[in-house]
Design a protein around this motif. Sequence first.
Motif, PDB file in Angstrom:
ATOM      1  N   GLU A  21      46.493  10.747 -30.302  1.00 54.38           N
ATOM      2  CA  GLU A  21      45.374  11.662 -30.106  1.00 54.38           C
ATOM      3  C   GLU A  21      44.531  11.750 -31.366  1.00 54.38           C
ATOM      4  N   ARG A  22      43.291  12.149 -31.156  1.00 55.18           N
ATOM      5  CA  ARG A  22      42.369  12.469 -32.244  1.00 55.18           C
ATOM      6  C   ARG A  22      42.094  13.965 -32.216  1.00 55.18           C
ATOM      7  N   TRP A  23      41.950  14.554 -33.366  1.00 56.30           N
ATOM      8  CA  TRP A  23      41.699  15.995 -33.422  1.00 56.30           C
ATOM      9  C   TRP A  23      40.318  16.287 -32.854  1.00 56.30           C
ATOM     10  N   ASP A  24      40.252  17.310 -31.977  1.00 52.02           N
ATOM     11  CA  ASP A  24      38.978  17.610 -31.314  1.00 52.02           C
ATOM     12  C   ASP A  24      38.476  19.017 -31.605  1.00 52.02           C
ATOM     13  N   GLY A  25      39.020  19.633 -32.645  1.00 49.56           N
ATOM     14  CA  GLY A  25      38.549  20.961 -33.026  1.00 49.56           C
ATOM     15  C   GLY A  25      39.352  22.092 -32.455  1.00 49.56           C
ATOM     16  N   ALA A  26      40.343  21.795 -31.596  1.00 51.39           N
ATOM     17  CA  ALA A  26      41.185  22.831 -31.000  1.00 51.39           C
ATOM     18  C   ALA A  26      42.618  22.670 -31.506  1.00 51.39           C
ATOM     19  N   ASP A  27      43.259  23.767 -31.809  1.00 53.33           N
ATOM     20  CA  ASP A  27      44.600  23.737 -32.379  1.00 53.33           C
ATOM     21  C   ASP A  27      45.593  23.086 -31.427  1.00 53.33           C
ATOM     22  N   GLY A  28      46.145  21.960 -31.862  1.00 56.79           N
ATOM     23  CA  GLY A  28      47.196  21.312 -31.101  1.00 56.79           C
ATOM     24  C   GLY A  28      46.744  20.642 -29.818  1.00 56.79           C
ATOM     25  N   ALA A  29      45.430  20.651 -29.548  1.00 56.56           N
ATOM     26  CA  ALA A  29      44.954  20.077 -28.286  1.00 56.56           C
ATOM     27  C   ALA A  29      44.862  18.563 -28.404  1.00 56.56           C
ATOM     28  N   GLY A  30      43.919  18.084 -29.174  1.00 53.94           N
ATOM     29  CA  GLY A  30      43.764  16.652 -29.350  1.00 53.94           C
ATOM     30  C   GLY A  30      43.147  15.998 -28.130  1.00 53.94           C
ATOM     31  N   ILE A  31      42.639  14.779 -28.327  1.00 51.04           N
ATOM     32  CA  ILE A  31      41.980  14.061 -27.251  1.00 51.04           C
ATOM     33  C   ILE A  31      42.079  12.572 -27.538  1.00 51.04           C
ATOM     34  N   GLN A  32      42.075  11.746 -26.485  1.00 54.11           N
ATOM     35  CA  GLN A  32      42.172  10.305 -26.679  1.00 54.11           C
ATOM     36  C   GLN A  32      40.799   9.652 -26.853  1.00 54.11           C
ATOM     37  N   ASP A  33      39.784  10.246 -26.284  1.00 54.24           N
ATOM     38  CA  ASP A  33      38.442   9.680 -26.331  1.00 54.24           C
ATOM     39  C   ASP A  33      37.835   9.896 -27.712  1.00 54.24           C
ATOM     40  N   CYS A  34      37.626   8.804 -28.412  1.00 54.67           N
ATOM     41  CA  CYS A  34      37.092   8.881 -29.769  1.00 54.67           C
ATOM     42  C   CYS A  34      35.749   9.619 -29.817  1.00 54.67           C
ATOM     43  N   GLU A  35      34.917   9.393 -28.815  1.00 50.95           N
ATOM     44  CA  GLU A  35      33.577   9.976 -28.815  1.00 50.95           C
ATOM     45  C   GLU A  35      33.598  11.500 -28.682  1.00 50.95           C
TER      46      GLU A  35
END
Length: 374
Positions: free
Chosen positions: A134-148
């Motif tokens: 995952e990449r960090w998306d600004g939410a605690d512990g959430a993360g996201i796979q989409d780089c964009e």
Amino acid sequence: YTLVVPAGDYYVVAQTSSSQINYVTEWWNGGDGTSNCSQSELVHVAVGVDTGGKDFALQAGGSVSGTVADSQGDPIPNMHVFAQSGCNGYWLGGINTDENGEYTLFGMPVPDEDEAGVYIATCANCSGLTYIDERWDGADGAGIQDCEKAAPVQIVVGKDTQGINFSLAQGGTISGEVTDINGNGIPNVDVAAFGEKCWGNLPVGARTDENGLYTLVVPAGNYYVVAQPQSNQINYLTEWWNEGDGTSNCSAAVGVTVEATGNVGINFSLDIGATISGTITANNSVLANVNVSVQGDNWSMGTCTDSDGNYLLVVPPGSYRLSAGGRSCGTDPVTVYPLTYYSEDGLGTYNFLKALVFSVDAGENTTKNFVLAE
């Protein structure tokens, strides 16, 4: 500092992150230094000569810290966490989590206004683990796979930006070997799994190692898997898995179902292809970023011309029509060129029925330069 090295050319870097000192890593570039390794410059070293003056003036940076856990909240030790400039930018540093799943990245730069921010992501495969990165998306512990959809982390000089946490799900794996027709492993082949046929949906990818082996870590689901040689491996055909000998036709690919924590083995044996290459021009000028495609029986593929108007297609042996034009590739604003077919005189034609049908053989190159019809 003094480095004793064999005669040769070298890239020189000053790196403090492993020492837990908050200075930004710097590559020598003949000037003020750079954190972007691709902008570094070579230093030539001769026998018995001290190549001096390769000095560094390091900028102060900040740090980023957090925890990596699994979906049950248990810490994941030895997970690699790294930072890069922008969504897919240059590498800024990396470290593995400790036994408590905790990490701290030191020496993170504060980006200038015109630079991309610092992005944080995990790399399970770097540590031989099978979690979904995952990449960090600004939410605690959430993360996201989409780089964009990832978000930059705010860096403050001398401060630690805390709470950049990740909660990773366990993935399944697709693994196997990519070989030539003689069974020899082919290194540096891109292997990717797509959620839909013909390059559809967000892919998960990896590159074969020196023995032609690869492993993809994917969420549970159905995937279409493709082995795509690098541009310098022009003799090999791109191949989609189809439960048989493979196919260059993406619409004939067969999906494979992967379960969480499970493994599916898929091997590829890449055939030698034929190449079609040439230059596209109009009004006595080369045309960059133009779509070029070949059409066979119920099958087609395409590419884009480079900055010099050149193109290269690797295709199975067979008979084809060749065309160029349509919407430009990746330009803003978009340019629309007339769709032109290659004709026997090389001048091009709008008429599909007047397009030249030509044959190509495995291992051979066919040159087709043509002018877009006006």
